[in-house]
Design a protein around this motif. Structure first.
Motif, PDB file in Angstrom:
ATOM      1  N   ALA A  93       1.035  -1.400  -0.290  1.00 55.81           N
ATOM      2  CA  ALA A  93       0.029  -0.316  -0.081  1.00 55.81           C
ATOM      3  C   ALA A  93       0.613   1.174  -0.240  1.00 55.81           C
ATOM      4  CB  ALA A  93      -0.554   0.105   1.405  1.00 55.81           C
ATOM      5  N   PRO A  94       1.014   2.219  -0.775  1.00 56.87           N
ATOM      6  CA  PRO A  94       1.502   3.789  -0.496  1.00 56.87           C
ATOM      7  C   PRO A  94       1.265   4.488   0.300  1.00 56.87           C
ATOM      8  CG  PRO A  94      -0.405   3.600  -2.119  1.00 56.87           C
ATOM      9  CD  PRO A  94      -0.707   1.933  -1.578  1.00 56.87           C
ATOM     10  N   ALA A 148      -7.574  13.155 -15.038  1.00 57.31           N
ATOM     11  CA  ALA A 148      -7.035  12.272 -14.402  1.00 57.31           C
ATOM     12  C   ALA A 148      -5.952  11.408 -15.556  1.00 57.31           C
ATOM     13  CB  ALA A 148      -7.635  10.959 -13.548  1.00 57.31           C
ATOM     14  N   ALA A 149      -4.444  12.319 -16.122  1.00 67.91           N
ATOM     15  CA  ALA A 149      -3.612  11.847 -16.523  1.00 67.91           C
ATOM     16  C   ALA A 149      -2.736  11.136 -16.008  1.00 67.91           C
ATOM     17  CB  ALA A 149      -2.685  12.938 -17.137  1.00 67.91           C
ATOM     18  N   PHE A 150      -2.590  10.743 -14.814  1.00 67.10           N
ATOM     19  CA  PHE A 150      -1.265  10.008 -13.963  1.00 67.10           C
ATOM     20  C   PHE A 150      -1.836   9.948 -12.486  1.00 67.10           C
ATOM     21  CE2 PHE A 150       1.645  12.203 -14.513  1.00 67.10           C
ATOM     22  CZ  PHE A 150       2.362  12.008 -14.379  1.00 67.10           C
ATOM     23  N   TYR A 151      -1.314   8.837 -11.824  1.00 66.25           N
ATOM     24  CA  TYR A 151      -1.159   9.387 -10.709  1.00 66.25           C
ATOM     25  C   TYR A 151       0.404   8.602 -10.404  1.00 66.25           C
ATOM     26  CZ  TYR A 151      -5.863   9.533 -10.148  1.00 66.25           C
ATOM     27  OH  TYR A 151      -7.273   9.471  -9.938  1.00 66.25           O
ATOM     28  N   VAL A 152       1.259   9.194  -9.036  1.00 63.20           N
ATOM     29  CA  VAL A 152       2.179   8.775  -8.194  1.00 63.20           C
ATOM     30  C   VAL A 152       1.991   8.182  -6.808  1.00 63.20           C
ATOM     31  CG1 VAL A 152       4.604  10.021  -7.840  1.00 63.20           C
ATOM     32  CG2 VAL A 152       3.326  10.849 -10.049  1.00 63.20           C
ATOM     33  N   TYR A 153       2.598   6.896  -6.765  1.00 59.89           N
ATOM     34  CA  TYR A 153       1.925   6.845  -5.500  1.00 59.89           C
ATOM     35  C   TYR A 153       3.573   6.315  -4.937  1.00 59.89           C
ATOM     36  CZ  TYR A 153      -1.966   4.383  -6.798  1.00 59.89           C
ATOM     37  OH  TYR A 153      -3.572   3.855  -7.341  1.00 59.89           O
ATOM     38  N   ARG A 154       3.250   6.636  -3.362  1.00 57.34           N
ATOM     39  CA  ARG A 154       4.767   7.240  -3.073  1.00 57.34           C
ATOM     40  C   ARG A 154       4.723   5.822  -1.880  1.00 57.34           C
ATOM     41  NH1 ARG A 154       8.072  12.031   0.147  1.00 57.34           N
ATOM     42  NH2 ARG A 154       9.025   9.655   1.824  1.00 57.34           N
ATOM     43  N   PHE A 155       6.216   5.165  -2.012  1.00 55.45           N
ATOM     44  CA  PHE A 155       6.232   3.652  -1.028  1.00 55.45           C
ATOM     45  C   PHE A 155       7.120   3.984   0.264  1.00 55.45           C
ATOM     46  CE2 PHE A 155       3.962   1.920  -5.164  1.00 55.45           C
ATOM     47  CZ  PHE A 155       2.907   1.892  -3.951  1.00 55.45           C
ATOM     48  N   GLU A 156       7.371   3.752   1.045  1.00 56.95           N
ATOM     49  CA  GLU A 156       7.998   3.462   1.865  1.00 56.95           C
ATOM     50  C   GLU A 156       8.894   2.624   2.828  1.00 56.95           C
ATOM     51  OE1 GLU A 156       8.799   6.391   3.272  1.00 56.95           O
ATOM     52  OE2 GLU A 156       6.944   7.579   2.656  1.00 56.95           O
ATOM     53  N   THR A 157      10.055   1.973   2.121  1.00 57.92           N
ATOM     54  CA  THR A 157      10.196   0.730   2.439  1.00 57.92           C
ATOM     55  C   THR A 157      11.863   0.632   2.836  1.00 57.92           C
ATOM     56  OG1 THR A 157      11.871   0.886  -0.091  1.00 57.92           O
ATOM     57  CG2 THR A 157      10.127   1.006  -0.558  1.00 57.92           C
ATOM     58  N   GLU A 158      12.015  -0.845   3.300  1.00 58.83           N
ATOM     59  CA  GLU A 158      13.403  -0.776   4.122  1.00 58.83           C
ATOM     60  C   GLU A 158      15.045  -0.225   3.213  1.00 58.83           C
ATOM     61  OE1 GLU A 158      13.986  -4.788   3.937  1.00 58.83           O
ATOM     62  OE2 GLU A 158      12.126  -5.139   5.681  1.00 58.83           O
ATOM     63  N   LYS A 159      14.147   0.148   1.932  1.00 59.84           N
ATOM     64  CA  LYS A 159      15.964   1.259   1.678  1.00 59.84           C
ATOM     65  C   LYS A 159      15.470   2.826   1.013  1.00 59.84           C
ATOM     66  CE  LYS A 159      16.974  -2.651  -1.654  1.00 59.84           C
ATOM     67  NZ  LYS A 159      17.606  -3.010  -2.903  1.00 59.84           N
ATOM     68  N   GLY A 160      14.529   3.246   2.278  1.00 56.79           N
ATOM     69  CA  GLY A 160      13.954   4.182   1.709  1.00 56.79           C
ATOM     70  C   GLY A 160      12.618   4.080   1.233  1.00 56.79           C
ATOM     71  N   LYS A 161      12.493   5.230   1.142  1.00 57.12           N
ATOM     72  CA  LYS A 161      10.824   5.744  -0.323  1.00 57.12           C
ATOM     73  C   LYS A 161      11.141   5.232  -2.153  1.00 57.12           C
ATOM     74  CE  LYS A 161      12.584  10.425  -1.888  1.00 57.12           C
ATOM     75  NZ  LYS A 161      11.595  12.411  -2.174  1.00 57.12           N
ATOM     76  N   GLU A 162      10.238   4.997  -2.538  1.00 56.11           N
ATOM     77  CA  GLU A 162      10.063   4.943  -3.634  1.00 56.11           C
ATOM     78  C   GLU A 162       8.958   5.519  -4.234  1.00 56.11           C
ATOM     79  OE1 GLU A 162      11.787   0.728  -4.870  1.00 56.11           O
ATOM     80  OE2 GLU A 162      12.465   0.722  -3.529  1.00 56.11           O
ATOM     81  N   THR A 163       8.478   6.138  -5.354  1.00 57.45           N
ATOM     82  CA  THR A 163       7.793   5.926  -6.331  1.00 57.45           C
ATOM     83  C   THR A 163       7.798   5.110  -7.150  1.00 57.45           C
ATOM     84  OG1 THR A 163       8.862   7.859  -7.688  1.00 57.45           O
ATOM     85  CG2 THR A 163       7.879   8.137  -5.437  1.00 57.45           C
ATOM     86  N   ARG A 164       6.410   4.556  -7.616  1.00 57.99           N
ATOM     87  CA  ARG A 164       5.625   4.399  -8.509  1.00 57.99           C
ATOM     88  C   ARG A 164       4.256   5.310  -9.125  1.00 57.99           C
ATOM     89  NH1 ARG A 164       9.793   2.570  -7.258  1.00 57.99           N
ATOM     90  NH2 ARG A 164      10.245  -0.265  -7.600  1.00 57.99           N
ATOM     91  N   PRO A 165       4.781   5.536 -10.562  1.00 57.58           N
ATOM     92  CA  PRO A 165       3.631   6.100 -11.621  1.00 57.58           C
ATOM     93  C   PRO A 165       2.378   4.650 -12.331  1.00 57.58           C
ATOM     94  CG  PRO A 165       5.530   5.338 -13.362  1.00 57.58           C
ATOM     95  CD  PRO A 165       5.912   4.974 -12.086  1.00 57.58           C
ATOM     96  N   VAL A 166       1.145   5.803 -12.404  1.00 54.40           N
ATOM     97  CA  VAL A 166      -0.259   4.462 -12.589  1.00 54.40           C
ATOM     98  C   VAL A 166      -0.783   5.404 -13.460  1.00 54.40           C
ATOM     99  CG1 VAL A 166      -2.189   3.706 -11.749  1.00 54.40           C
ATOM    100  CG2 VAL A 166       0.011   3.309 -10.237  1.00 54.40           C
ATOM    101  N   SER A 167      -0.848   5.141 -14.882  1.00 60.67           N
ATOM    102  CA  SER A 167      -1.702   5.464 -16.072  1.00 60.67           C
ATOM    103  C   SER A 167      -2.174   4.695 -16.862  1.00 60.67           C
ATOM    104  CB  SER A 167      -0.299   6.234 -17.455  1.00 60.67           C
ATOM    105  OG  SER A 167       0.331   5.046 -17.403  1.00 60.67           O
ATOM    106  N   TYR A 168      -3.608   5.404 -17.203  1.00 58.31           N
ATOM    107  CA  TYR A 168      -4.410   4.558 -17.837  1.00 58.31           C
ATOM    108  C   TYR A 168      -4.842   4.198 -19.595  1.00 58.31           C
ATOM    109  CZ  TYR A 168      -9.538   3.787 -18.953  1.00 58.31           C
ATOM    110  OH  TYR A 168     -10.549   2.423 -19.054  1.00 58.31           O
ATOM    111  N   ASN A 169      -4.061   2.805 -19.636  1.00 59.72           N
ATOM    112  CA  ASN A 169      -4.498   2.376 -20.561  1.00 59.72           C
ATOM    113  C   ASN A 169      -5.795   1.816 -21.255  1.00 59.72           C
ATOM    114  OD1 ASN A 169      -4.261   0.717 -23.449  1.00 59.72           O
ATOM    115  ND2 ASN A 169      -2.234  -0.543 -21.704  1.00 59.72           N
TER     116      ASN A 169
END
Length: 580
Positions: free
Chosen positions: A139-140, A153-174
């Protein structure tokens, strides 16, 4: 065991003794324990993980493609090079006789395939919500929506907290799958809060580095519209900044070197497009390394007014020559000429000739980089439009003159060809795109010369003396060219699939073929609507004849003369392409 099998066993044992060295030459990958994990060059996926070779046994397999597997390194070499066992053994013996320190001609390390274009579109009204969980990251902790100017909505950016620190992932519509995908949409990306920027055209703008900082700035400075770009500070130019052109913009970068470079890149882009740019020099204010506006919750409008510095007075401006020249090079020639006087004044004493030279060099560099990246249009020159109004009647007459200068044909056929050439530049505006069929009763009537002449003056001329059905529709999808197919009589008759695709591309509404693609064999629709010229000697199929403008050539008489086509015809007739 026969001699052949024994020979293979000996070679395989020698390869295993040096497996890591040879595999490093054959494939892109890395050692992981007792395995070599590699990128499978036969697949579009360019990530490590599924394709593994055992360094002790030589057994190899791609777990994402169960048909791609084998028992030893000899079979791997055969699969990578598409060769027979006898040829593989002979070549490997040569390789084993020398140290495997350099790739040799016998080892074909395949180039990565160009990444397929991302299929994306703003999410339609009423579609299901984007995913609330990432398959690997869970979960972000935070989600940001990037919208179009219309608020879609063009796309979303999700932020995740991981052991290595923050990571982000984009989500777009196909839109083809009617589902969300973990990918950025097609470039260029919209900037954050684009819909608000369109609604508040008179408001000053703040550019921060990252969504969290932009949200914090919006809370601290409510009189401003706050924005940023996606995909990290090093990818600012993947976004479209046009909504900020000719506006007052304040850039508040993070207090570190990447932040400083981000500020320079964005500031140069905005300066080139006549924005009034200010910088808040967070480094000189004593902010700790990496801090951003979200780390200073006590800031107010008075602080912003006090610390914003005009770009030309900022200490970092003196280090911006390179990014400014690059920004100028991205302007159209007309816009650059209109603004050049102001640029020269802003750069403080730089001569016009010097600036022109630097900008032209940057344009040439950008053009070469696009070619190396394998952009979908990189096989064609980037044409600059003609700088003056073009008289259509004069242009058609000029094209007719060029055609009749190299090929013997009547004036009405030259007129038809000239009009068809102009059509190649605007074919998308029409429901129907007729084929141009160049036929002759025998050889040496000028058929190939005519196609070469058309190639030099039409839109994205792409010549082929033979083409498969798959290559035809994939070329149209990749480059949107004008296809010029010569010698069609040698392969068109009896090729029902190719003929069907040529026929389908005549009418826009039916100009598609559907094929399965990828490991999952998902259906995909390929466009076939394109201008196509076909040269052939024999009588064409009736269905193709019915869809074509027919040019019938005859061998010239002894008294008739034509000019030879210039060796550099595309350069010779560049002005025609610019005028079209």
């Amino acid at each position: 065991m026969n001699k052949f099998s024994k020979r293979r066993q000996v070679i395989d044992e020698k390869l295993l003794a040096q497996a890591e060295q040879f595999l490093s030459l054959w494939l892109d990958g890395e050692v992981s324990g007792e395995e070599f994990v590699a990128i499978n060059p036969t697949r579009e996926d360019r990530t490590l993980g599924s394709f593994k070779i055992n360094l002790k046994t030589g057994v190899w397999k791609d777990f994402a493609d169960t048909d791609f597997s084998g028992p030893d390194l000899v079979s791997l070499y055969m699969a990578l090079n598409g060769c027979k066992e006898v040829d593989a053994l002979a070549e490997l013996e040569k390789q084993l006789s020398s140290k495997p320190t350099q790739p040799t001609t016998g080892i074909r390390k395949k180039k990565p395939k160009p990444k397929p274009e991302v299929i994306s579109a703003p999410a339609p009204t009423g579609c299901h919500l984007p995913p609330d969980m990432h398959p690997d990251l869970g979960a972000p902790s935070k989600t940001w929506a990037y919208k179009t100017a219309k608020g879609e909505a063009a796309f979303y950016v999700y932020r995740f907290e991981t052991e290595k620190g923050k990571e982000t992932r984009p989500v777009s519509y196909n839109p083809e799958r009617k589902d969300w995908q973990w990918k950025l949409p097609k470039l260029p990306l919209p900037i954050y809060n684009l819909d608000k920027l369109q609604d508040e055209l008179e408001a000053a703008v703040i550019v921060a580095e990252g969504e969290k900082a932009a949200d914090a700035a919006a809370s601290l400075f409510p009189k401003h519209v706050c924005t940023t770009s996606a995909s990290g500070s090093s990818n600012a130019l993947k976004s479209e900044w046009a909504a900020l052109y000719e506006r007052e913009v304040i850039i508040i970068p993070d207090a570190d070197e990447p932040g400083r470079k981000y500020a320079m890149t964005v500031a140069a882009e905005l300066l080139a497009n006549q924005s009034q740019v200010f910088i808040v020099d967070t480094l000189s204010l004593g902010w700790s390394d990496g801090e951003d506006v979200a780390d200073h919750t006590d800031l107010r409008e008075e602080w912003l007014t006090k610390h914003k510095v005009p770009l030309l007075e900022w200490v970092g401006f003196k280090q911006m020559d390179e990014v400014i020249v690059e920004a100028f090079s991205r302007l159209s020639p007309l816009d650059y000429d209109r603004r050049k006087e102001g640029f020269v004044e802003a750069l403080g004493g730089v001569g016009k000739r010097t600036l022109d030279k630097q900008v032209n060099a940057a344009r040439e560099k950008n053009s070469l980089e696009v070619e190396e990246e394998g952009d979908s249009s990189s096989i064609f020159p980037n044409e600059e439009l003609w700088s003056e109004p073009v008289d259509g009647k004069v242009l058609i007459t000029e094209i007719q003159s060029i055609i009749r200068g190299h090929v013997i044909l009547p004036s009405h056929e030259a007129l038809a060809i000239a009009l068809w050439v102009v059509l190649t530049y605007q074919f998308r505006a029409f429901r129907v795109c007729p084929r141009l069929l160049v036929s002759s009763p025998e050889k040496r009537c000028g058929k190939t010369t005519l196609l070469e002449t058309i190639q030099a003056i039409c839109f994205r001329g792409l010549a082929a003396a033979n083409i498969s059905a798959a290559a035809l529709f994939r070329s149209i999808e990749a480059w949107e060219p004008t296809l010029l197919i010569d010698e069609a009589d040698t392969f068109l008759h009896g090729n029902d699939e190719l003929r069907g695709i040529l026929n389908s591309g005549h009418t826009k509404s039916t100009a598609y073929v559907i094929r399965s693609v990828g490991d999952d064999h998902e259906p995909k629709r390929f466009p076939t609507f394109a201008p196509i010229a076909i040269g052939m000697i024999k009588t064409p199929p009736d269905t193709l004849l019915d869809r074509s403008i027919v040019i019938r050539l005859q061998r010239k008489l002894g008294a008739e003369t034509v000019a030879a086509l210039p060796l550099e015809a595309e350069n010779e007739y560049r002005s025609i392409r610019q005028k079209c």
